[in-house]
Design an enzyme around this catalytic site. Structure first.
Site, mmCIF file in Angstrom:
data_model
loop_
_atom_site.group_PDB
_atom_site.id
_atom_site.type_symbol
_atom_site.label_atom_id
_atom_site.label_comp_id
_atom_site.label_asym_id
_atom_site.label_seq_id
_atom_site.Cartn_x
_atom_site.Cartn_y
_atom_site.Cartn_z
ATOM 1 N N ASP A 109 27.958 50.864 12.568
ATOM 2 C CA ASP A 109 28.665 51.147 13.807
ATOM 3 C C ASP A 109 28.393 50.040 14.818
ATOM 4 O O ASP A 109 27.256 49.588 14.961
ATOM 5 C CB ASP A 109 28.203 52.482 14.393
ATOM 6 N N ASP A 216 33.251 51.356 17.759
ATOM 7 C CA ASP A 216 33.386 52.555 18.570
ATOM 8 C C ASP A 216 34.272 52.281 19.786
ATOM 9 O O ASP A 216 34.071 51.287 20.496
ATOM 10 C CB ASP A 216 31.985 52.997 19.017
ATOM 11 N N GLU A 272 37.923 52.079 16.285
ATOM 12 C CA GLU A 272 38.290 53.388 16.824
ATOM 13 C C GLU A 272 39.113 53.143 18.079
ATOM 14 O O GLU A 272 38.656 52.469 19.003
ATOM 15 C CB GLU A 272 37.038 54.193 17.150
ATOM 16 N N HIS A 346 32.352 62.440 12.382
ATOM 17 C CA HIS A 346 31.304 63.039 13.218
ATOM 18 C C HIS A 346 31.850 63.618 14.520
ATOM 19 O O HIS A 346 31.140 64.362 15.202
ATOM 20 C CB HIS A 346 30.238 61.991 13.528
ATOM 21 N N ASP A 347 33.088 63.289 14.876
ATOM 22 C CA ASP A 347 33.703 63.782 16.108
ATOM 23 C C ASP A 347 34.747 64.865 15.863
ATOM 24 O O ASP A 347 35.360 65.350 16.815
ATOM 25 C CB ASP A 347 34.383 62.630 16.864
#
Length: 570
Positions: A109, A216, A272, A346-347
């Protein structure tokens, strides 16, 4: 910070990731090797054979960097070290070696829209006269207001985690911008020294053996200047501003990053990009522009919420909307860019509970069918830990069971305004991020094989039925269906490269489409996305070899509840 120790590297050729399948690991919830109740890197190392058996090509590891853990590690205080919660840099080196020796790669990440407020960069920036004074977004209070009081914020922007997106810093005597938690100040990408520091950090990880980056909220790094008030939706005090999304220098910043550290290393890069349009995504992923490999878009993830009211305002999914959205992205990037394909991360909550049927009768087949309709599209599929065994939502019943900062902040704000607590809890049970963060279910023992200690988040009580050990032992399990889907992508050119064409767009039960490569047999995907049997239209009753199916007994004229087939047409 530990010394750099370069480990073995995996061979990377241009566009290798277009035929790959990525597996996301959320480290704190994957496997605990120490009994601390928190997953760690050595726990990941202990499960690499599971990933190899599944057949995935890449592991994307969510942040394990040094962090105060205000947002579960997405608030990074040292980009070049590992938090003791998760292990050490030596453990990462061993993880890279273990993956590469098994023919897999590692994606890390990259969280550089913001850092932690404990990062040395931010601490230095709090001094107006330091060399890093403008590494973050600082601004004076609104004229006529007392600093630190409501309404004094420089703009009316809302934080994604509730409340204003500005926080008053007594030491500096100014506000700083934080699109997320107040402990996640936004970096000022307008400053070339910030960009240079980020590039250097990325190269440091590449030299260590990392094969790519998941970036991210990367499309927030360019803000529209000047920073000023934005339109507010009626009934809301603050604005979720478009001024910090896909700003005017996005292409410049991404291309500069590409040229500095990405281009010659043939890395997997996925950005993202909340709110990104098809046209913007086509720009970001157009190979000739040399920016990103692919983006995560969110349009399909918002189809079960009431427009303009946020993620917690639920509405039922209308299947034709989902099909239309997938078709839009498949056609929109065809020949121009590249799609990422995902249900879970994860979201996001567990897809089998969200849009499938997680009852004992239908959980397995709905998990398989959801996987089929996603993985047979064109793009790079992502599998989130536990998705491969059909893990379900946690169904927590009280706010005390939740740990996610997004939920806790929203609960405090919404209950203070008089919202119904039971309605809030129902929304969290349906779409809360902690649904994805409950520990991985490895076996049917008391702690599900995740830990010998007290788990940091409650273990799903259905682990006695749903776990890796049981799934691997059952040849008809969700796990083996995923394994076969991954194998099809590796072996079949049409799965990798075929053009997508949606069939029966208005049907409220069926999700059907073809994939086509000239000179190759056409693939037909048939899926009943409901818990009731469905009659197949005459034109879909086609003869061919069934490459993969949920049901052994099949009718030509009907699909059973949650039945799906992949047919290679004669």
């Amino acid at each position: 910070m530990a010394e750099l120790h370069v480990t073995g590297t995996a061979q990377r050729t241009p566009d290798w990731w277009k035929s790959a399948v990525v597996y996301q690991i959320y480290p704190r919830s994957f496997c605990d090797s120490t009994g601390s109740g928190m997953g760690d890197i050595r726990g990941i190392i202990s499960k690499l054979d599971h990933l190899q058996q599944l057949g995935v090509d890449v592991v994307w590891m969510s942040p394990a960097y040094t962090s105060p853990q205000d947002d579960n590690g997405y608030d990074i205080s040292d980009y070049q070290d590992i938090d003791p919660l998760f292990g050490s840099l030596a453990d990462v080196d061993e993880l890279i070696e273990g993956l590469h020796s098994r023919g897999m790669k590692l994606v890390m990440d990259l969280v550089v829209n913001h850092s932690s407020d404990e990062h040395s960069w931010f601490q230095e920036s709090r001094d107006r006269y330091s060399a890093k004074s403008d590494w973050y977004w600082w601004s004076d209070p609104r004229p006529g207001f007392e600093p630190g009081t409501p309404g004094a914020e420089p703009t009316n922007w809302a934080s994604a985690f509730s409340g204003p997106a500005w926080h008053w810093d007594e030491k500096r005597g100014q506000y700083y911008l934080h699109i997320f938690s107040r402990r996640q100040p936004d970096l000022n990408w307008e400053n070339p020294e910030v960009r240079k520091a980020v590039h250097g950090m990325m190269q440091w990880w590449i030299d260590r053996g990392v094969d790519g980056f998941r970036m991210d909220v990367i499309n927030l790094i360019s803000k529209t200047l000047p920073l000023e008030d934005a339109e507010v939706v009626p009934g809301q005090a603050l604005s979720f501003s478009g001024s910090y999304v896909d700003g005017p220098r996005m292409d410049e910043f991404l291309h500069e990053m590409n040229q500095a550290v990405l281009k010659d290393n043939h890395l997997l890069t996925v950005g993202e990009a909340p709110g990104v349009s098809v046209e913007q995504a086509a720009k970001y992923t157009d190979p000739s522009r040399e920016e990103l490999g692919m983006v995560f878009q969110f349009e399909h993830m918002g189809l079960d919420e009431q427009p303009g009211h946020g993620k917690w305002a639920l509405k039922p999914l209308h299947l034709p909307d989902l099909k239309a959205n997938f078709a839009k992205w498949q056609h929109g990037l065809e020949g121009r860019g590249w799609n990422s394909l995902y249900w879970d991360n994860h979201d996001q909550p567990r897809i089998v509970s969200r849009w499938g049927d997680d009852s004992p009768e239908h959980r397995v087949n709905s998990a398989k069918t959801l996987a089929t309709v996603l993985h047979l599209q064109k793009g790079t599929p992502y599998v989130y830990q536990g998705e491969e065994i059909g893990m379900t939502n946690a169904y927590f019943t009280s706010i005390e069971q939740y740990q996610d900062i997004e939920i806790l902040n929203h609960w405090a704000e919404a209950t203070a305004l008089g919202a119904d607590p039971e309605e809030l809890l129902e929304s969290y049970r349906t779409k809360g991020r902690d649904n994805a963060r409950t520990p991985m279910l490895w076996d049917a023992t008391d702690k599900a094989g995740f830990t010998t200690g007290e788990p940091w988040l409650e273990i799903n009580p259905n682990h006695t039925e749903i776990n890796v050990e049981a799934a691997v032992a059952d040849p008809d399990s969700v796990f083996h269906h995923y394994r076969k889907l991954i194998g099809l992508r590796h072996d079949n050119e049409v799965v990798r490269e075929g053009v997508f064409a949606l069939l029966e767009p208005d049907h409220e039960q069926l999700f059907c489409y073809t994939r086509t490569v000239p000179g190759q047999p056409v693939l037909l995907v048939l899926a009943n996305m409901s818990s009731q049997a469905c009659t197949l239209p005459e034109d879909l009753r086609r003869e061919g070899a069934v490459l993969l199916a949920t049901h052994e007994e099949r009718r030509d004229d009907e699909l059973a509840p949650w039945e799906s087939r992949i047919v290679e047409l004669a």
